[in-house]
Scaffold this motif. Structure first.
Motif, PDB file in Angstrom:
ATOM      1  N   GLU A  89       0.830  -1.204   0.000  1.00  0.00           N
ATOM      2  CA  GLU A  89       0.000   0.000   0.000  1.00  0.00           C
ATOM      3  C   GLU A  89       0.860   1.247   0.000  1.00  0.00           C
ATOM      4  N   HIS A 114      -8.124  -5.233   1.435  1.00  0.00           N
ATOM      5  CA  HIS A 114      -7.177  -4.911   2.507  1.00  0.00           C
ATOM      6  C   HIS A 114      -6.299  -3.713   2.120  1.00  0.00           C
ATOM      7  N   GLU A 115      -5.735  -3.781   0.927  1.00  0.00           N
ATOM      8  CA  GLU A 115      -4.822  -2.697   0.525  1.00  0.00           C
ATOM      9  C   GLU A 115      -5.584  -1.378   0.356  1.00  0.00           C
ATOM     10  N   HIS A 118      -6.040   0.328   3.540  1.00  0.00           N
ATOM     11  CA  HIS A 118      -4.818   1.029   3.955  1.00  0.00           C
ATOM     12  C   HIS A 118      -4.785   2.479   3.460  1.00  0.00           C
ATOM     13  N   GLU A 137      -2.208  -2.243  10.232  1.00  0.00           N
ATOM     14  CA  GLU A 137      -2.555  -3.607   9.800  1.00  0.00           C
ATOM     15  C   GLU A 137      -3.839  -4.133  10.455  1.00  0.00           C
ATOM     16  N   TYR A 188      -1.705  -8.025  12.962  1.00  0.00           N
ATOM     17  CA  TYR A 188      -2.858  -8.241  12.070  1.00  0.00           C
ATOM     18  C   TYR A 188      -4.037  -8.835  12.837  1.00  0.00           C
TER      19      TYR A 188
HETATM   20 ZN   LIG Z   1      -1.726  -4.613   5.306  1.00  0.00          ZN
END
Ligand SMILES: [Zn+2]
Length: 252
Positions: A89, A114-115, A118, A137, A188
């Motif tokens: 990212e 997910h990205e 970010h 994260e 995470y």
């Molecule tokens: Zn990540």
């Protein structure tokens, strides 16, 4: 010799990608932002999947957290040989999982969501990703899972199965974790569990207000863990110090 100049406001990081093989397309992602897709030819037939998921993710995060203020979001799908460059990212720019298979499973959607999350947690709320990685994260994992469940009806658990929810300290320098598993389990998975636990205690509606307030208060301002706790305390009207001492700063 060719000289290119690039300019971007309100970003704290940059990266670039180049390939003679990228298949480029531009789509209207959310009302204010275009999706610029740079596809590896192996995934040319999956273009709609990439566009649909990234548009839906950006739209959901804008609704949940706040406005994405940039005019575009670039998404690069690296070739198989470029795997190490994938799943990263940067402000206004993400790379997703490399195009290793012609029929990828839903890991494609998971990494994409997910990205893009970010863009908020690390990108705009520009916390220090080395010193307090859980602030990006865990927040991105918490957001992508909610999006994938709610909007796409996907079960993400199989992808997290190799990891354990066991964690001991979230607010820790990344380089002090013992190994990759220790790092992943804390920054995470453990942090995502803490956010879900807080949500369970205060309710989903209030949690969304907390996340929104944290984003609005701290975007472009480099917050730390205590700043998130302060927002949580302000929004819920009670102290979270004991909880953070035992769940975030170090498990007792
Ligand atoms: Zn990540």
């Amino acid at each position: 010799m060719v000289r290119h100049h690039f300019r971007a406001d309100d970003v704290h990081d940059f990266a670039w990608a180049a390939s003679p093989d990228f298949i480029f397309s531009e789509e209207q992602g959310s009302p204010g932002a275009k999706i610029k897709l740079y596809l590896d030819p192996k995934h040319a037939h999956l273009k709609d999947r990439y566009v649909r998921t990234s548009t839906a993710a950006l739209t959901a995060y804008e609704e949940w957290y706040g406005k994405y203020p940039y005019s575009s979001l670039s998404i690069v799908v690296p070739p198989e040989a470029g795997k190490p460059a994938g799943s990263m990212e940067y402000p206004t720019f993400v790379t997703v999982a490399a195009a290793s298979e012609e029929k990828p499973n839903h890991y494609l959607e998971l990494v994409l969501a997910h990205e893009i999350a970010h863009q908020y947690w690390y990108g705009m709320v520009a916390n220090n990703e080395f010193e307090e990685a859980w602030l990006d994260e865990s927040f991105a994992t918490y957001a992508d899972e909610k999006f994938l469940h709610k909007q796409l009806g996907l079960d993400t658990k199989p992808f997290y199965r190799p990891y354990s929810p066991a964690y001991n300290r979230l607010a820790e320098y990344s380089w002090r974790y013992k190994n990759r598993a220790d790092y992943v389990n804390n920054v995470y998975i453990g942090g995502k569990h803490v956010l879900e636990d807080i949500e369970q205690q205060i309710g989903s509606g209030k949690m969304q207000e907390v996340m929104k307030a944290y984003f609005e208060t701290w975007k472009f301002r480099h917050p730390g863990t205590k700043d998130f706790m302060d927002v949580l305390e302000k929004e819920t009207g009670r102290s979270w110090q004991d909880y953070f001492n035992s769940h975030v700063y170090g498990k007792t």
